[in-house]
Each structure stands twice: as structure tokens, then as C-alpha cells.
Design a protein around this motif. Structure first.
Motif, PDB file in Angstrom:
ATOM      1  N   GLY A 135       0.915  -1.102  -0.072  1.00 49.20           N
ATOM      2  CA  GLY A 135       0.023   0.244  -0.017  1.00 49.20           C
ATOM      3  C   GLY A 135       0.856   1.215   0.261  1.00 49.20           C
ATOM      4  O   GLY A 135       0.540   2.241  -0.625  1.00 49.20           O
ATOM      5  N   HIS A 136       2.081   1.175   0.786  1.00 46.50           N
ATOM      6  CA  HIS A 136       2.964   2.335   0.836  1.00 46.50           C
ATOM      7  C   HIS A 136       3.641   2.601  -0.396  1.00 46.50           C
ATOM      8  O   HIS A 136       3.732   3.655  -0.805  1.00 46.50           O
ATOM      9  N   LEU A 137       4.128   1.430  -0.839  1.00 42.76           N
ATOM     10  CA  LEU A 137       4.750   1.523  -2.332  1.00 42.76           C
ATOM     11  C   LEU A 137       3.936   2.100  -3.496  1.00 42.76           C
ATOM     12  O   LEU A 137       4.535   2.787  -4.366  1.00 42.76           O
ATOM     13  N   GLY A 188       7.481   1.325   2.977  1.00 45.53           N
ATOM     14  CA  GLY A 188       7.083   0.408   2.274  1.00 45.53           C
ATOM     15  C   GLY A 188       8.142  -0.671   2.311  1.00 45.53           C
ATOM     16  O   GLY A 188       7.896  -1.711   2.520  1.00 45.53           O
ATOM     17  N   PHE A 189       9.326  -0.275   2.149  1.00 47.41           N
ATOM     18  CA  PHE A 189      10.304  -1.420   2.026  1.00 47.41           C
ATOM     19  C   PHE A 189      10.513  -1.781   3.630  1.00 47.41           C
ATOM     20  O   PHE A 189      10.872  -2.990   3.804  1.00 47.41           O
ATOM     21  N   VAL A 190      10.349  -0.937   4.534  1.00 46.96           N
ATOM     22  CA  VAL A 190      10.663  -1.346   5.885  1.00 46.96           C
ATOM     23  C   VAL A 190       9.650  -2.496   6.278  1.00 46.96           C
ATOM     24  O   VAL A 190       9.760  -3.761   6.738  1.00 46.96           O
ATOM     25  N   GLY A 228      11.288   1.303  -7.264  1.00 46.04           N
ATOM     26  CA  GLY A 228      10.387   0.049  -7.203  1.00 46.04           C
ATOM     27  C   GLY A 228      10.849  -0.978  -8.155  1.00 46.04           C
ATOM     28  O   GLY A 228      10.706  -2.224  -7.620  1.00 46.04           O
ATOM     29  N   ALA A 229      11.643  -0.854  -9.231  1.00 47.19           N
ATOM     30  CA  ALA A 229      11.769  -1.982 -10.284  1.00 47.19           C
ATOM     31  C   ALA A 229      12.852  -2.665  -9.473  1.00 47.19           C
ATOM     32  O   ALA A 229      12.674  -4.107  -9.611  1.00 47.19           O
ATOM     33  N   PHE A 230      13.854  -2.132  -9.106  1.00 50.07           N
ATOM     34  CA  PHE A 230      14.767  -3.086  -8.813  1.00 50.07           C
ATOM     35  C   PHE A 230      14.501  -3.661  -7.197  1.00 50.07           C
ATOM     36  O   PHE A 230      14.848  -4.966  -7.163  1.00 50.07           O
ATOM     37  N   PHE A 231      13.610  -3.135  -6.620  1.00 47.63           N
ATOM     38  CA  PHE A 231      13.190  -3.728  -5.270  1.00 47.63           C
ATOM     39  C   PHE A 231      12.287  -4.867  -5.647  1.00 47.63           C
ATOM     40  O   PHE A 231      12.276  -5.993  -5.061  1.00 47.63           O
TER      41      PHE A 231
END
Length: 266
Positions: free
Chosen positions: A44-46, A54-56, A170-173
């Protein structure tokens, strides 16, 4: 080189173009964002471009889920083995899982409501934003792209749809975690065995605890790339409209009022 670079003369901006991607705010349904946080905390945060938070939450979900064996308990529940599902759960980790899970849903909903209000105010201010960014490593610019292609590339490999629309972070993640999930779930190995007709071996080789992460990641990659492609296309039209109005529209242009409401005067 940045054209129309944000100069902090406005209180709010609708978008910002950098070498790492195009970040923008637009109207969203808070319930959809909250649903994605329920499907997988962090998603949701991403979707809101709140990357750090969002990552956390995403990494927290993976670690705590594996430690508490939530996915494994879900598999046993689907199979009707309720007692095994209860036995496999690690309550020491599960009690940590619940409050943060609820927080992710609540915070994404709250943030969406706030950003919707900010967007309405920013739209009224209509402050200019940059449409082109060039750095030593990348070039990014506003451009229309095909939403269907974003979905197709995301189906081939989660993260490629984000690369197609230049959402680098976002793509790399997504790509990195897709590789992790594919490797530990043995999904590709199972697909290879399935093509060879080894159905039992293909089933036995799968790690269900890691496999359950993949559908959420695939769904998010498809939805995120499609939604952002559509919104980026709208942003391109908005930027072009503002540019043409500033460069080519006469200052005396106005729209008539009253009975002349549909007439244009120059």
C-alpha cells in the motif's frame, strides 16, 4: 538539465521527474490501498511512493512471516488440517506480527486520504513541475506509454513493467525480491519438472512457505505498473496543456459568462 524544475515557490506539487523515476500524487481509492496493505504489508505504501516506509514493512512481513510460520499455517488450513496449523504457529513471533500488520493497513488508508486532500489543493494551485531530468547515469522524461505492455512485461517478470515506465527504485526492489522468492520456493524448478511430466516430483520440490509470497508480488507488480502507466499518461497531457496555454494562448483569452457561456473570445 532540468526544465521547469521545482523551485519551492509553491506549497504543493503534483509531480516531480528525477533520474530515478516520476513521482506524482493523484486521487486514489483508500480502500484499494488498504486492501493491498492487507494482502502484503508495504504494498500500500509503495503504491503511494512512500518507499522507505514500504520497504521496511515489506521486509518485516517476510522475516516475521517466516519466523511465525503464518504461510505454512495457511497451507495446512487450506488442506483442512486445522490442528497442524495451530501447532506450527510460533506465538512468540505471531504476537509481533499482528499489531504491525494492522498498522500497515491503517497507515496506508490514512495516508491515502491525506494525499487525496493534498492533490485537490495542489491541482488548484496548478504549479508547474519539471518534465525532463538528465544525470550522469540516466535520462528520464514524461512520455506516453502503453498500459497493456506494462502488464505483459510484469507477467514475464515482476519489475519489468516498472522498468518500462522508468520507476527505477520500485523496479529494482521488486526484481530482487522476485528472484529471492523464485529461488527459495523452487517455483521455476517445479515448472521445469511439470513440463517434463514429473507432476509428483514437481509438487514435492516446491516450498509452499516461500511460494505463497509470489502471487502477491506478481499481483502488485501488474497493478502498480498498469496504474502508474495510466496516471503518467494523464500527467503528460496535463503538462502539455499547461505548456500550450503558457506559450500560445493569448492573455486576453476568456470564456464568456451567462448566456455566452459557450462562446470563446480572443
Amino acid at each position: 538539465m532540468n526544465n521547469y524544475k521545482n523551485d519551492n515557490t509553491a506549497r504543493r506539487y503534483i509531480a516531480y521527474v528525477s533520474i530515478f523515476g516520476t513521482t506524482q500524487i493523484h486521487l486514489r481509492n483508500p480502500y484499494i490501498i488498504a486492501w493491498w496493505s492487507a494482502a502484503f504489508p508495504g504494498f500500500g505504501h509503495l503504491l503511494l511512493s512512500k518507499y522507505l516506509r514500504g520497504f521496511v514493512l515489506f521486509i518485516w512481513e517476510v522475516v516475521i512471516n517466516l519466523k511465525s510460520h503464518v504461510n505454512l499455517a495457511m497451507i495446512y488450513s487450506f488442506q483442512g488440517n486445522i490442528d497442524m496449523a495451530k501447532d506450527v504457529l510460533n506465538t512468540r513471533w505471531l504476537l509481533i506480527y499482528i499489531p504491525v500488520y494492522i498498522f500497515a493497513i491503517w497507515d496506508s488508508y490514512r495516508t491515502t486520504v491525506d494525499l487525496n486532500k493534498i492533490y485537490v489543493l495542489a491541482e488548484r494551485e496548478n504549479h508547474r513541475f519539471n518534465s525532463f531530468s538528465m544525470g550522469a547515469m540516466e535520462v528520464n522524461y514524461l512520455d506516453k506509454r502503453n498500459p497493456i505492455l506494462s502488464v505483459v512485461w510484469s507477467l514475464f517478470m515482476p519489475g519489468l513493467g516498472q522498468l518500462y515506465i522508468h520507476r527505477i527504485i520500485g523496479a529494482f526492489f521488486v526484481i530482487i525480491w522476485a528472484v529471492v522468492f523464485f529461488y527459495y520456493s523452487h517455483l521455476l524448478e517445479g515448472i521445469s519438472l511439470l513440463f517434463l511430466g514429473e507432476i509428483k516430483q514437481a509438487t514435492s520440490v516446491l516450498d509452499g512457505e516461500w511460494l505463497l509470497f509470489s502471487p502477491s508480488l506478481y499481483g502488485f507488480a501488474i497493478f502498480d505498473s498498469y496504474m502508474n502507466t495510466v496516471e503518467n499518461n494523464k500527467l503528460v497531457e496535463r503538462e502539455q496543456k499547461n505548456f500550450f496555454e503558457k506559450m500560445y494562448q493569448r492573455p486576453s483569452f476568456c470564456i464568456g459568462k451567462g448566456k455566452y457561456a459557450n462562446l470563446f473570445y480572443i
